[in-house]
Write an enzyme that holds these catalytic residues in place. Sequence first.
Site, short mmCIF file in Angstrom:
data_model
loop_
_atom_site.label_atom_id
_atom_site.label_comp_id
_atom_site.label_asym_id
_atom_site.label_seq_id
_atom_site.Cartn_x
_atom_site.Cartn_y
_atom_site.Cartn_z
N GLY A 39 -108.85 34.06 -32.08
CA GLY A 39 -108.94 35.46 -31.65
C GLY A 39 -107.59 36.14 -31.70
N GLY A 179 -93.98 53.36 -25.96
CA GLY A 179 -95.07 53.31 -26.93
C GLY A 179 -96.37 52.89 -26.26
CG HIS A 440 -124.90 72.25 -23.97
ND1 HIS A 440 -123.55 72.52 -23.88
CD2 HIS A 440 -125.48 72.83 -22.90
CE1 HIS A 440 -123.35 73.27 -22.79
NE2 HIS A 440 -124.50 73.46 -22.18
#
Lengths: 465, 465
Positions: A39, A179, A440
């Site tokens: 991973g 950052g 909406h």
Amino acid sequence: MEFDLIIVGAGSGGYEAGLYAFRRGMKVAFVELSPETVGGNCLNRGCIPSKYMRHGAYLLDKFQKMEQYGIISKGYDIEYKKLKEGRDNVVVTIRENFKKFAQQLRIPIYYGKGVLKDPNTVFVEGPEETLKAKYILVATGSSPTSVGNLVPDGKYVIDTDQIWEIDYVPKKVLIVGGGAVGVEFAYIFRKYGSEVVLVEIKDRLLPTPDIPEDSGRYLARKLRELGVDIRTRTSVESWEKTQNGVKAKLTDGSEVVADFILLGVGRKPNTKGIGLEELGIEMDERGFVKTNEYAQTNIPNIYACGDITSPLMLAHKSMYEGKIAVSHILGERDWKKNERIIPKIIYSALEVASVGLTEEQAEDEDIEVRVGVASFVSNPKAMDDGENEGFVRIVADDETGEILGCHIVGPHAGELIHQVVHMIKDGKTVEFASKTMYSHPSLSENIGIASSEVYYGPISWVKRR
Amino acid sequence: MEFDLIIVGAGSGGYEAGLYAFRRGMKVAFVELSPETVGGNCLNRGCIPSKYMRHGAYLLDKFQKMEQYGIISKGYDIEYKKLKEGRDNVVVTIRENFKKFAQQLRIPIYYGKGVLKDPNTVFVEGPEETLKAKYILVATGSSPTSVGNLVPDGKYVIDTDQIWEIDYVPKKVLIVGGGAVGVEFAYIFRKYGSEVVLVEIKDRLLPTPDIPEDSGRYLARKLRELGVDIRTRTSVESWEKTQNGVKAKLTDGSEVVADFILLGVGRKPNTKGIGLEELGIEMDERGFVKTNEYAQTNIPNIYACGDITSPLMLAHKSMYEGKIAVSHILGERDWKKNERIIPKIIYSALEVASVGLTEEQAEDEDIEVRVGVASFVSNPKAMDDGENEGFVRIVADDETGEILGCHIVGPHAGELIHQVVHMIKDGKTVEFASKTMYSHPSLSENIGIASSEVYYGPISWVKRR
């Protein structure tokens, strides 16, 4: 044992490329350091655990507004160990899933350091196995760097490989680097109760050309509201250990006493000691492997993806490059790298997302642009959710209306940006975006509004203020 | 006073159409019942206030998982009045913004009932003003209906116009209707502490053809987990008032004692008494105005949008139709109605979103389809957020790969669906969607995964289970 493709490094990019190669019919093998590193950085020491902690910070933020929803909290205690436990549980679950899935598909993972011996051979140190393949994909990732006198030791100066071991809420943290890493941890530690000083040597947070100044400034305002002490144009001049932590002298003349210094200053590619130089694979002076638009190195059957190919170290960039490499191996030539469609997302006190060009970048390329902005302040769904901060900013070609960039700060920016990723990939215009039917109320409406601002000319609140 | 366009009804559709007409250079006026009804049902008694309350319910849900984020809650009290106050505050803010903005743009709003007198004349009852215009757009919306012996009285039987006055947490509520309104309020009341019985006459929740059975069933499971007593194939046989509320006899033979009955069974168009019959405007037997693909009625300069044109009563459908009408007035013929690109979103214990065709609908149209599913259970971002439930389901044309529909249940489904709305509008294929660079980790990745399931064939977890 001869494979079609050996992938050295089963991080996000390597793993994704492997699954893709498998489903395209190839015989694939992974080489990965250990069962605990499957991973890669993103999963084990990067985006996955940090996003978990960030969600906790987001929940803590929600307490400020709960009363408006009729929920009168009696308070809470923080147990940082439980946060760590929950976080590690997610990481381990995903990692084990990765391994189980590879097993189900009968894709072998060889554990040990993979070293390229020739263009068709990978030697796995540890089990001492020699693997043969028609093609090799190098996806070995990156490691944190240090800066000047700030050398990570895991106790006083901590890098992003080490921060996961912390199991208490520090009283005070000095974060170096404004950052992505810096602003994410500043938010997390602040919400969990730490005092945070964040220093950034440049003049703003998120100081990269592909994130507009507006986004960095908006986020800085929000972090300051939450009590983060942000110092731009500032760095650490010197530091020393104290009885309980560190004392640092900053270039602005001030002194900061903290539990530790967290370094979020960048990463270097893992390209040494794995046979690349010996094979004559071309690299630049910083150690990045040179690849073409198909992720191919100068040795035609060796490919490279992800952090080792450029300083833009994003898991999905690696995943994408890995798949491009596999497609190229299969003889396809229509899928190439494309800088313009890489989403960059930061999860801090607000989500900050960018894709494509900023106004400044367009200017540098001599492209005339028009810009449309839609604020979340008056977006009804954002108001319903008590998250009405931020904006959607669309940058379009003045002449053709083609969408060249989009920059979002605010609720779920990291998901919303994908609408525009699809559009930029396909050369769509602001007319196209303005004529979609947006639900909406939704946050997505702001993409339509910002596009309409460009296409029909300004009408919105923001412009009129 | 002669206008280019008079819009009767300043709800979502009318208001949006008015702004659009203004920015396209037209002289516009609104006619609206009163200053308190600007924004229409959606804003004042529909999607906006319900989504606010739903966010409160979502926050309450979060308490179940906070400990995993190291946040040990000491509990909370519910003050329903504060929820109501916060909610009404958002509604009033948006409404006042609407009015202020119209004023800034110098678009007049005439308050009173607008009645069409001839194809160019609207008479406003109350101020007794006669307005003239080249074009008229009718956007008068809809009102709740009753069913059988369940006649809303605001106390024992409450409809969606009346529910907003409730200022306490009912001990027990009987909700009639398992559509959008029913499942939203079932979640809200349940999370705020009510016992909830939800009856639906059909065999599943959300029993409309454009939402797949899987979505309704998944939501039902989740609501049941939260303790909502769902009874499908059931209705109210009879009911009577008691000292503190109501006692209802259901068709399943059981009896439910509750504070009140909430009716969420549908709405009827507001097309009576406003001059439409007198002018000879064609309507169907249920009172819906017949319009063509440009939202135009049989009288060429009179248009209609929204709830009065069809039973699919969605604010954004109205907003879209209103803009199509204005474009048609301006001589444009390239923007038309399109059933396939209407997003339908329900905010309940999970978000449920659909656009385009379901598998069943495709079958009815004799289209062979392939389907790809990507589960949120193993999506890393969803796991980080503790919201890993649901799925993305992509329905594509078997032959061409064109995306025909998308059905999402799970976190932020209501925003994610828009990516596919854009794609369906543009005839994009699963290949296109699978080759986008999705940020990692993100919920959006599931759109790519589901598309890849179709394009490359199944590999994912879900299919293998």
